[in-house]
Write a protein that holds these residues in place. Sequence first.
Motif, PDB file in Angstrom:
ATOM      1  N   SER A 164       0.839  -1.199   0.000  1.00  0.00           N
ATOM      2  CA  SER A 164       0.000   0.000   0.000  1.00  0.00           C
ATOM      3  C   SER A 164       0.875   1.251   0.000  1.00  0.00           C
ATOM      4  CB  SER A 164      -0.923  -0.019   1.219  1.00  0.00           C
ATOM      5  OG  SER A 164      -1.841   1.034   1.172  1.00  0.00           O
ATOM      6  N   PRO A 165       1.624   1.498  -1.091  1.00  0.00           N
ATOM      7  CA  PRO A 165       2.535   2.652  -1.107  1.00  0.00           C
ATOM      8  C   PRO A 165       1.806   3.980  -1.005  1.00  0.00           C
ATOM      9  CG  PRO A 165       2.366   1.670  -3.289  1.00  0.00           C
ATOM     10  CD  PRO A 165       1.684   0.739  -2.351  1.00  0.00           C
ATOM     11  N   GLU A 166       0.528   4.015  -1.398  1.00  0.00           N
ATOM     12  CA  GLU A 166      -0.204   5.280  -1.339  1.00  0.00           C
ATOM     13  C   GLU A 166      -0.465   5.739   0.090  1.00  0.00           C
ATOM     14  OE1 GLU A 166      -3.153   1.912  -1.427  1.00  0.00           O
ATOM     15  OE2 GLU A 166      -1.347   2.477  -2.549  1.00  0.00           O
ATOM     16  N   CYS A 167      -0.245   4.858   1.074  1.00  0.00           N
ATOM     17  CA  CYS A 167      -0.447   5.259   2.472  1.00  0.00           C
ATOM     18  C   CYS A 167       0.706   6.100   2.992  1.00  0.00           C
ATOM     19  CB  CYS A 167      -0.625   4.021   3.347  1.00  0.00           C
ATOM     20  SG  CYS A 167      -2.187   3.167   3.059  1.00  0.00           S
ATOM     21  N   LEU A 168       1.829   6.116   2.286  1.00  0.00           N
ATOM     22  CA  LEU A 168       2.939   6.986   2.664  1.00  0.00           C
ATOM     23  C   LEU A 168       2.783   8.327   1.953  1.00  0.00           C
ATOM     24  CD1 LEU A 168       5.943   4.505   2.473  1.00  0.00           C
ATOM     25  CD2 LEU A 168       4.820   5.345   4.520  1.00  0.00           C
TER      26      LEU A 168
END
Length: 816
Positions: A164-168
Motif C-alpha cells: 500500500s505505497p499510497e499510504c505513505l
Amino acid sequence: MYSHGSESLIKQAREIQESELQKFHSRLVKLLQGKELGHEAVDSLQRLHLILSATKYTRTLPPELQKRLQSLLSSPAEQFQVLSSAVLRETLPLSGQEANYNQENFTQLNSHAAALLLSQAGSRADVSSLCVHLLRSLDSRQSEGPANSLTHTLPILNSVLTHSPECLTADHVTLLSKKLVDWLRYASITQGGGAPSGGFFTGPRSRQPVPTAELDGTVSGDFFTVLCVGQSFTEDQWMNVYSFSMLRHWLLTYHSVSNGNNTADTANRLQLSLSHSFSNDDRSEVDGSVVSMVSATSSSSRLLPPKERLREKAFQYCQRLIEQSDRKAHKRTDTDLQKACLVEAVCILDCVCGEDASLVFRTFPCIKALFGRLSSDLSFARVLLPIAQFYLNHGEMAAVDCESVWTLVFGRFPAELFNDPFLAHEFLRFLRLNLESLQLRVPQYSHSFPNLLKFLAWDSPAVVDDFVDLLPSLVTAGTAVELLHTLLDLPCLSATLVLQVRSTCLPISEPAGRGLLSLDAFRNQSFRGLFLFLLRGEAGSGDTIDRLSTLHELLAETADWPRVVQCAQTVPMLLHIFFDTVIAVADEKLLAHLVQAMLERSSLLLNIPKYNKEIHRVFSCHLLRMCKLHPSLVVGQSHELLEFAGATAKVYSKEEVYTHVVWVLGEYLSASCDSRCSVRLITSCFETLEAVLFEITSSAPPPGADCPVPRVVTSLMSALAKLASRSHDLIPRVSLFLSKLRTVTRGRPVAWCSDEEDLVAIVTRGEELWSLLKAPGVAQSVLTPPPPVTTPQWHRDSNVAMPLRLRALTNLTHSQ
C-alpha cells in the motif's frame, strides 16, 4: 486432501457448541494467567487456532482473553508470539481498536506483532497512522525504548511500501530518506560493547572499542557496510544492514506515494509534528555521526534535497561494497555474502542511474572494471546478470561497447550453465523483463535460440512458461526455418545434454562411464559433428543436418529417459506458438519453405511414444491454416505435395498428415485459387492419388501395419471427385472406380477394411460422390463452391430481403 484424522478434528472444530466454546475460553484465560506457560498452553492455543480457522465466520474473543493474547505478542518465547499472532488474525478486533495505534503498541514491536497490526488495519487512514507512529519510533533515541524495537520498524515499513505505497506521504518519504542516509553512511565503525541480541555474529563482551574489520581480516578504513565484520554490532550498524536490504525497493517505489491530501486529520497533525521534530535535527550533521576517513562527504552533498542526497549516499555505499568484494574472504559463507551484496549493489546503482542520468558517467568505469574482473569466472554468473542489465539500460547513453557482455550472456551462460536451475530462472526472467529492449538493441538475441533452448531441453517443466513468452520474439524471417528444425530436435538436444554431463562426470576409464551405446557414440569422433551441431551456440550454420536418421538411431535408447520424455511433451505446444507467430508475419516464400520442412520432418523425428503423432497433428492443423491463407501455396509446392501424397507407405504411418495433404490438394488445386493451375497439373495430381487409392483398396495392408483409416480413403475419393469436377475428362475414371468399389464390397468382407461400419461409411460416401458426378455442373458447385457461397454475408446485403426479415423477427421477439 486431508487424512481421516485431520478431517475428524476439523469437523469437531466446526461443530463445537457455543457453551463449550465459552468454557474453553475461560479455562484458557486462567491458563494464560500463570507465570510459566508450558505444553498445555501451547496445545490450548493450537486448538483455539484450529477452532477459529476451521469456520468461514470470523469470531470475537472475550476481552480478557484478547488482552492476554495481545500480551503474548511480546513474550520472550517466539512460539507464543507466533501462536498469539495467528489466533488474533482469525478474530475481529475489540470495538474501537481498529485504529488504536498508540505508542504502547511499539514498546515490544516484533515481526509477528507488526503482521497483526497490518492485517487488522481497517482503512488507508489506519495504515497511514501506523506509518506515522513507526516513523516517530525511528526518531526516538536508544534510551527511549528497547534496543530491538527499531530493527523491526524498517521491515514493517517495507511491507507497507509493497502492499500500500499510497499510504505513505511525501513528508514520510522525506523523513525516511533522511534516516536512511544516516544509517547507510554514518553508522559507527567500532564494534558493539556487548553481545548482540542476535544476528550474524556473536562473541564475548568487549571492554575497549574495537574497530570493525574487512572480510580479509584487515581493519576497516572506511565507513561501515554490510560487508564489515566484528564480534558484535551496535544498533546503528544493524540499522545499516536493514537499510541496505530495503534500499532498492525504496528507490523503486517511493515515487508511488501520495501527497497526503487524503490522509486522516489525526495522521496529518502527527505528521506535521514529526516533520517539525526533524526539520532542525539532521543526525547526519550532529555529534555522534562518524564521518568516513577516506571518502568524506562534500559540503555540496549536504545541500542536496533528501531524495537526491539518498541517491548520492546509495551511490557511495555501493561503490564501497564493490571495492570490498575484491577482498579475499576467509570463509566460504562470506564469499557467498560478497556475491549477494554485489548483485544488490549493481541493481541499486542501476536504479540511481535511472533516476539521475548524470551518475551514469560516474558509475560506468566501476561497472566496467567489475565486469572485466568477473567475466572470466562463471561462478559469478548471477552477479554478471545485473551488470548486463546495467549495460542494457545505460550502455547507449554512455556510448560503450557492449559486444563482450552479450557474447558472454548469450554464449557461455546457456552453453556451460544450462543445468544451473537458479541461473536459468534469473536468466530467463531477465530476458522476459527486457524483451523489447533486447530485440531492438541486441542483435545477438534473435540468433541465440540454439543456446537459449538448452535451458528448456534440460529442465522443461521448470522453464516452459518462460519460453511460452519468449518464443514469439525469437521468430524472424531469417531464422524461422532453422528454429522449426531446432524445436523438432529438442528431444535430441535434451538427450545430448544428458550425454554431455555424463561424459564429463563419468570418465571412460570408470565402469559406469561405459555400457551406453549413445554415450559411446557421443565420444566417437566420427559422429562428433552430429552432436556438435545440436550443441551449436548460435543460428546461421544451417537449418538442419543431412544425417538426421543416423542421429535418431544413435539416440534410440534415450527415448524413454525422463528428461527426454518431459522435453518431448512441451514441443507440440511450442510448435503451435511458433506457427501462430510465423503465419502472422511470414510472406508466401517463407511459408513455402516451412511447408517443405514439415513434409520432410514428418518422417524424421526421434521415435518417442506418442511424440510423432502429436507432431503430425500440429503439422496437419497448421498446413490447413497456411493453405487457407495462401491457396497459391498448393500450386507452388505441388511437386513436393504430390511426391508426399504418392507414397503409399505414408497412408499407414502418417495418416494424419497424409489426410490433410490430400485434402488441400483436392481443395485448392484449382484455377480459381491460382491462375498457374493447368489441366495438366490437375491430371497429374489425379493420377497420383488414383494410383494410391487403387493400391490400398485392392490389397491387404503391409505386414505389421493396420488397415488404412477410413478418413484417408474417403479423403482420397473426395479429392478425386473434386479434381474431376474441374476437368470433366476425368469424371468417367472416377465414376468407374466408385461403381467398382460398390460392387466389390457388396455382401462380402474386404482385406483393407476390417470394420463393417467403417466399410459401410466408405461405400456410402462413394455413392454420394458418384451421384454428384452424374451432373458435372452440380458436382462442381457442390464440391467446389464459390466464395460467396462458402462465406455468405446475406444478413448485411441491403439488396436482398434477408436483413429486413431479420429485423422484423427481432422486433417481434423483443416486443414479446
